[in-house]
Design an enzyme around this catalytic site. Structure first.
Site, PDB file in Angstrom:
ATOM      1  N   CYS A 242      47.269  45.404  42.074  1.00 47.65           N
ATOM      2  CA  CYS A 242      47.919  44.140  42.425  1.00 47.65           C
ATOM      3  C   CYS A 242      47.960  43.341  41.130  1.00 47.65           C
ATOM      4  O   CYS A 242      48.541  43.798  40.150  1.00 47.65           O
ATOM      5  CB  CYS A 242      47.188  43.423  43.558  1.00 47.65           C
ATOM      6  SG  CYS A 242      45.392  43.315  43.382  1.00 47.65           S
ATOM      7  N   SER A 243      47.335  42.189  41.094  1.00 48.85           N
ATOM      8  CA  SER A 243      47.246  41.439  39.848  1.00 48.85           C
ATOM      9  C   SER A 243      45.873  41.647  39.212  1.00 48.85           C
ATOM     10  O   SER A 243      45.752  42.200  38.123  1.00 48.85           O
ATOM     11  CB  SER A 243      47.490  39.952  40.105  1.00 48.85           C
ATOM     12  OG  SER A 243      47.425  39.216  38.903  1.00 48.85           O
ATOM     13  N   ALA A 244      44.832  41.257  39.933  1.00 54.12           N
ATOM     14  CA  ALA A 244      43.471  41.456  39.428  1.00 54.12           C
ATOM     15  C   ALA A 244      42.964  42.863  39.709  1.00 54.12           C
ATOM     16  O   ALA A 244      42.035  43.338  39.068  1.00 54.12           O
ATOM     17  CB  ALA A 244      42.527  40.429  40.050  1.00 54.12           C
ATOM     18  N   GLY A 245      43.562  43.520  40.689  1.00 54.73           N
ATOM     19  CA  GLY A 245      43.140  44.886  41.017  1.00 54.73           C
ATOM     20  C   GLY A 245      41.911  44.959  41.894  1.00 54.73           C
ATOM     21  O   GLY A 245      41.193  45.965  41.870  1.00 54.73           O
ATOM     22  N   ILE A 246      41.668  43.918  42.699  1.00 50.23           N
ATOM     23  CA  ILE A 246      40.482  43.942  43.567  1.00 50.23           C
ATOM     24  C   ILE A 246      40.771  43.456  44.990  1.00 50.23           C
ATOM     25  O   ILE A 246      40.222  43.995  45.940  1.00 50.23           O
ATOM     26  CB  ILE A 246      39.309  43.128  42.968  1.00 50.23           C
ATOM     27  CG1 ILE A 246      39.728  41.694  42.649  1.00 50.23           C
ATOM     28  CG2 ILE A 246      38.771  43.810  41.724  1.00 50.23           C
ATOM     29  CD1 ILE A 246      38.589  40.803  42.157  1.00 50.23           C
ATOM     30  N   GLY A 247      41.600  42.441  45.165  1.00 47.16           N
ATOM     31  CA  GLY A 247      41.828  41.851  46.482  1.00 47.16           C
ATOM     32  C   GLY A 247      42.733  42.694  47.355  1.00 47.16           C
ATOM     33  O   GLY A 247      42.280  43.429  48.235  1.00 47.16           O
TER      34      GLY A 247
ATOM     35  N   ASP B 122      52.272  35.039  49.521  1.00 50.05           N
ATOM     36  CA  ASP B 122      51.636  34.525  48.309  1.00 50.05           C
ATOM     37  C   ASP B 122      50.164  34.201  48.545  1.00 50.05           C
ATOM     38  O   ASP B 122      49.329  34.386  47.667  1.00 50.05           O
ATOM     39  CB  ASP B 122      52.362  33.259  47.832  1.00 50.05           C
ATOM     40  CG  ASP B 122      53.782  33.561  47.377  1.00 50.05           C
ATOM     41  OD1 ASP B 122      54.063  34.742  47.100  1.00 50.05           O
ATOM     42  OD2 ASP B 122      54.602  32.633  47.307  1.00 50.05           O
TER      43      ASP B 122
END
Length: 595
Positions: free
Chosen positions: A453-458, A419
C-alpha cells in the site's frame, strides 16, 4: 482435537457432513450406534466416506487390533501423526489430516474449545486476577467440558502462582451439570447461574466466577455468531466498548513481544529509502537485494519483508508473500530488482497513487503501450483492463543484458479502498483476492506475491491476513478452528505493525464471515449434484508399521486431567465407564485384519 467429536451424529449424518463441508482427509469421531460405549471414526477418502470402528474396552481404546491407547484423543492424534498406517482392504491409504469440528456449544467468548488443563492454568495465572474463569473441552471425556477458575490462594505457598481449580461439566441428555440435581439447558445458563451463587468445593470453600477470560479462537463456520458477540457493547464505568475494541487493544499490548532488530533500515544510507522514518523492516525477515556491490553500504536494502503463514504446516501451505512499502522515486529500481530476483508474477497494490492530495506511491510502471527502463530491467505495459473495483495491468519485464528472457507480471491495483477507514462491505475485496489467487495458482513456478500500500502495513496486512485465513479454511474445511488475533500476531512477528486499526481488524472478521457464507452456498450446490453411498471400512496395517511403535497403556496418558473439584454424586456416565461389553467385542473382532 477433541472438537472432532460429534456426540449426536449418526453414520449417514456423518457422511453428509463430511461430503458437504469437508475435504479429502477430513475426519470426525462419534459414538457408535451399534455398540454402546464404542466409537466410530468417519473419514473422507476422496469423494467417499469410510467408517472405522473404535473399541473402548474400559481399559484402553483401539481399532479392534493394532496399537492401544489410554484416551480417544491419543488414538486419533497417533493416526493423524502416523500417516500411511491405515488402509482399506483394497489398499487405499486412509489419511486423517483435517478434523471436522462440531459447532461450538456456545458463542460466548469465555469458551476456549480445545486447550489442555496446563494451557488453561498458564493463561489464567498470566492474567493474575483471582476468580478469572474460562470453559474448555474435556480431553479425557469427549463431549464433556471443564470450568477452569483462578483461585485467590497460592498453589504451593507464598510467592507461588495462584491455584487453578478445574471443575468438570458433564453433558447428559442435552443438559449440563457439575453434579447433583441442578442441570441446565446450556453452558451459558450454567455459567450465569454459578456467577451468581459460586460453586462449593468438596473442602467447603467456594469458587467464584467473576471475570471471564476471553478466547479469540473460533470455529470458522460459527464466525457469524462471534461477530455478533463482538459487536455487543460491554458496559464499563465510563464508556461502553465493543468486543472488537477489546480484542484489538489486547493485540496492541502484545506488540512488545515483537521487538526484533531493524538496524538496516536505521542506517544513514538507507533512511532516504523509507517512506516513513519509523516504519522499518525487521532484519530477520527483510528482503535482501541480490547482485549488489558489497562495497556500497546499504545497496542490498529495500523496505520489504517476507511473510508466510507459519500456523500452517509445510505440506499445507505453498504461498509466500512479500509485504512492501509503496515506491519512492529513489526505490523504483530496487522494487523491480526485487520482483525479478524473487520471480514474482503477481503484484497487489491496495492504494491509489495519490489520495486526499497526498502521495501514496510513485507510479513504478510505464504508461499503457509503452516501455521504460528501471535500473537493470526493461518493463513494458502491454495492456490495462478496468473493472468496477480494480485495474489489471499486464506487464513484461526483461533484463537489459538478456532481452530474450521475458517474464509476464500481472499488476492488480485495488481502487475502491476509501481514503479513510475500510470498504463498507467486503465483497469487492473477496472477489479481488479470488482473481489474484486464480492467477497465482495458474503459475506453478511463480515466486512470492508482492503486496503493498503506502506504508506496507495497514491495508497490506489486512489483505494478507484475509488471504491467509481463506487459504486455511479452503485447505482444512469449513469447520476448522481459526484465530484472527493469533494470525495477526504471527504476521506482525514478520513485519512490524501489520493491520493498523480496529476498523481493519473488524473488517477481517466481516470478510471471513462473508467468505464462509459464500463457500457454504457453493458446497450445498455441489453436494446436491452428488450421490452418496458408503460402508464401514475394513482397516489393515502395512507390514512395516504393524509393531513399530510401543503400545500405550492407560497409565501412560499424555492428557492427565487435573483433580476435578466437583461435589455431589457422580454422573451416571462416570459410573458406566469401567463396564465391560465382552460379548459385543467378540462379535466385532473380525472387522480388522492384518496384512
Amino acid at each position: 482435537m477433541v472438537r472432532w467429536f460429534h456426540r449426536d451424529l449418526s453414520g449417514p449424518d456423518a457422511e453428509t457432513l463430511l461430503k458437504g463441508r469437508g475435504v479429502p482427509g477430513s475426519f470426525l469421531a462419534r459414538p457408535s450406534r451399534k455398540n454402546q460405549g464404542d466409537f466410530s471414526l468417519s473419514v473422507r477418502v476422496d469423494d467417499q466416506v469410510t467408517h472405522i470402528r473404535i473399541q473402548n474396552s474400559g481399559d484402553f481404546y483401539d481399532l479392534y487390533g493394532g496399537e492401544k491407547f489410554a484416551t480417544l484423543t491419543e488414538l486419533v492424534e497417533y493416526y493423524t501423526q502416523q500417516q500411511g498406517i491405515l488402509q482399506d482392504r483394497d489398499g487405499t491409504i486412509i489419511h486423517l489430516k483435517y478434523p471436522l469440528n462440531c459447532s461450538d456449544p456456545t458463542s460466548e467468548r469465555w469458551y476456549h474449545g480445545h486447550i489442555s488443563g496446563g494451557q488453561a492454568e498458564s493463561l489464567l495465572q498470566a492474567k493474575g486476577e483471582p476468580w478469572t474463569f474460562l470453559v474448555r473441552e474435556s480431553l479425557s471425556q469427549p463431549g464433556d467440558f471443564v470450568l477452569s477458575v483462578l483461585n485467590d490462594q497460592p498453589k504451593a505457598g507464598p510467592g507461588s502462582p495462584l491455584r487453578v481449580t478445574h471443575i468438570k461439566v458433564m453433558c447428559e441428555g442435552g443438559r449440563y451439570t457439575v453434579g447433583g440435581s441442578e442441570t441446565f439447558d446450556s453452558l451459558t445458563d450454567l455459567v450465569e447461574h454459578f456467577k451468581k451463587t459460586g460453586i462449593e468445593e468438596a473442602s467447603g470453600a467456594f469458587v467464584y466466577l467473576r471475570q471471564p477470560y476471553y478466547a479469540t479462537r473460533v470455529n470458522a463456520a460459527d464466525i457469524e455468531n462471534r461477530v455478533l458477540e463482538l459487536n455487543k457493547k460491554q458496559e464499563s464505568e465510563d464508556t461502553a466498548k465493543a468486543g472488537f475494541w477489546e480484542e484489538f487493544e489486547s493485540l496492541q499490548k502484545q506488540e512488545v513481544k515483537n521487538l526484533h532488530q531493524r538496524l538496516e533500515g536505521q542506517r544513514p544510507e538507507n533512511k532516504s529509502k523509507n517512506r516513513y522514518k519509523n516504519i522499518l523492516p525487521f532484519d530477520h525477515s527483510r528482503v535482501i537485494l541480490q547482485g549488489r556491490d558489497s562495497n556500497i553500504p546499504g545497496s542490498d536494502y529495500i523496505n520489504a519483508n517476507y511473510v508466510k503463514n507459519q500456523l500452517l504446516g509445510p505440506d499445507e501451505n505453498s504461498k509466500t508473500y512479500i509485504a512492501s512499502q509503496g515506491c519512492l522515486d529513489a526505490t523504483v529500481n530496487d522494487f523491480w530488482q526485487m520482483a525479478w530476483q524473487e520471480n514474482t508474477r503477481v503484484i497487489v497494490m491496495t492504494t491509489r497513487e495519490v489520495e486526499k492530495g497526498r502521495n501514496k506511491c510513485v507510479p513504478y510502471w510505464p504508461e499503457v503501450g509503452t516501455q521504460r527502463v528501471y535500473g537493470l530491467y526493461s518493463v513494458t505495459n502491454s495492456r490495462e483492463h478496468d473493472t468496477a473495483e480494480y485495474k489489471l495491468r499486464t506487464l513484461q519485464i526483461s533484463p537489459l543484458d538478456n532481452g530474450d528472457l521475458v517474464r509476464e507480471i500481472w499488476h492488480y491495483q485495488y481502487l475502491s479502498w476509501p481514503d479513510h477507514g475500510v470498504p463498507s462491505e467486503p465483497g469487492g475485496v473477496l472477489s479481488f483476492l479470488d482473481q489474484i489467487n486464480q492467477r497465482q495458482e495458474s503459475l506453478p513456478h511463480a515466486g512470492p506475491i508482492i503486496v503493498h500500500c503506502s506504508a506496507g502495513i495497514g491495508r497490506t496486512g489486512t489483505i494478507i491476513v484475509i488471504d491467509m485465513l481463506m487459504e486455511s479454511i479452503s485447505t482444512k474445511g469449513l469447520d476448522c478452528d481459526i484465530d484472527i488475533q493469533k494470525t495477526i500476531q504471527m504476521v506482525r512477528a514478520q513485519r512490524s505493525g501489520m493491520v493498523q486499526t480496529e476498523a481493519q481488524y473488524k473488517f477481517i472478521y466481516v470478510a471471513i464471515a462473508q467468505f464462509i457464507e459464500t463457500t457454504k452456498k457453493k458446497l450445498e450446490i455441489i453436494q446436491s449434484q452428488k450421490g452418496q453411498e458408503s460402508e464401514y471400512g475394513n482397516i489393515t496395517y502395512p507390514p512395516a508399521v504393524r509393531s513399530a511403535h510401543a503400545k500405550a497403556s492407560r497409565t501412560s496418558s499424555k492428557h492427565k486431567e487435573e483433580v476435578y473439584e466437583n461435589v455431589h454424586s457422580k454422573s451416571k456416565k462416570e459410573e458406566k465407564v469401567k463396564k465391560q461389553r465382552s460379548a459385543d467385542k467378540e462379535k466385532n473382532k473380525g472387522s480388522l485384519k492384518r496384512k
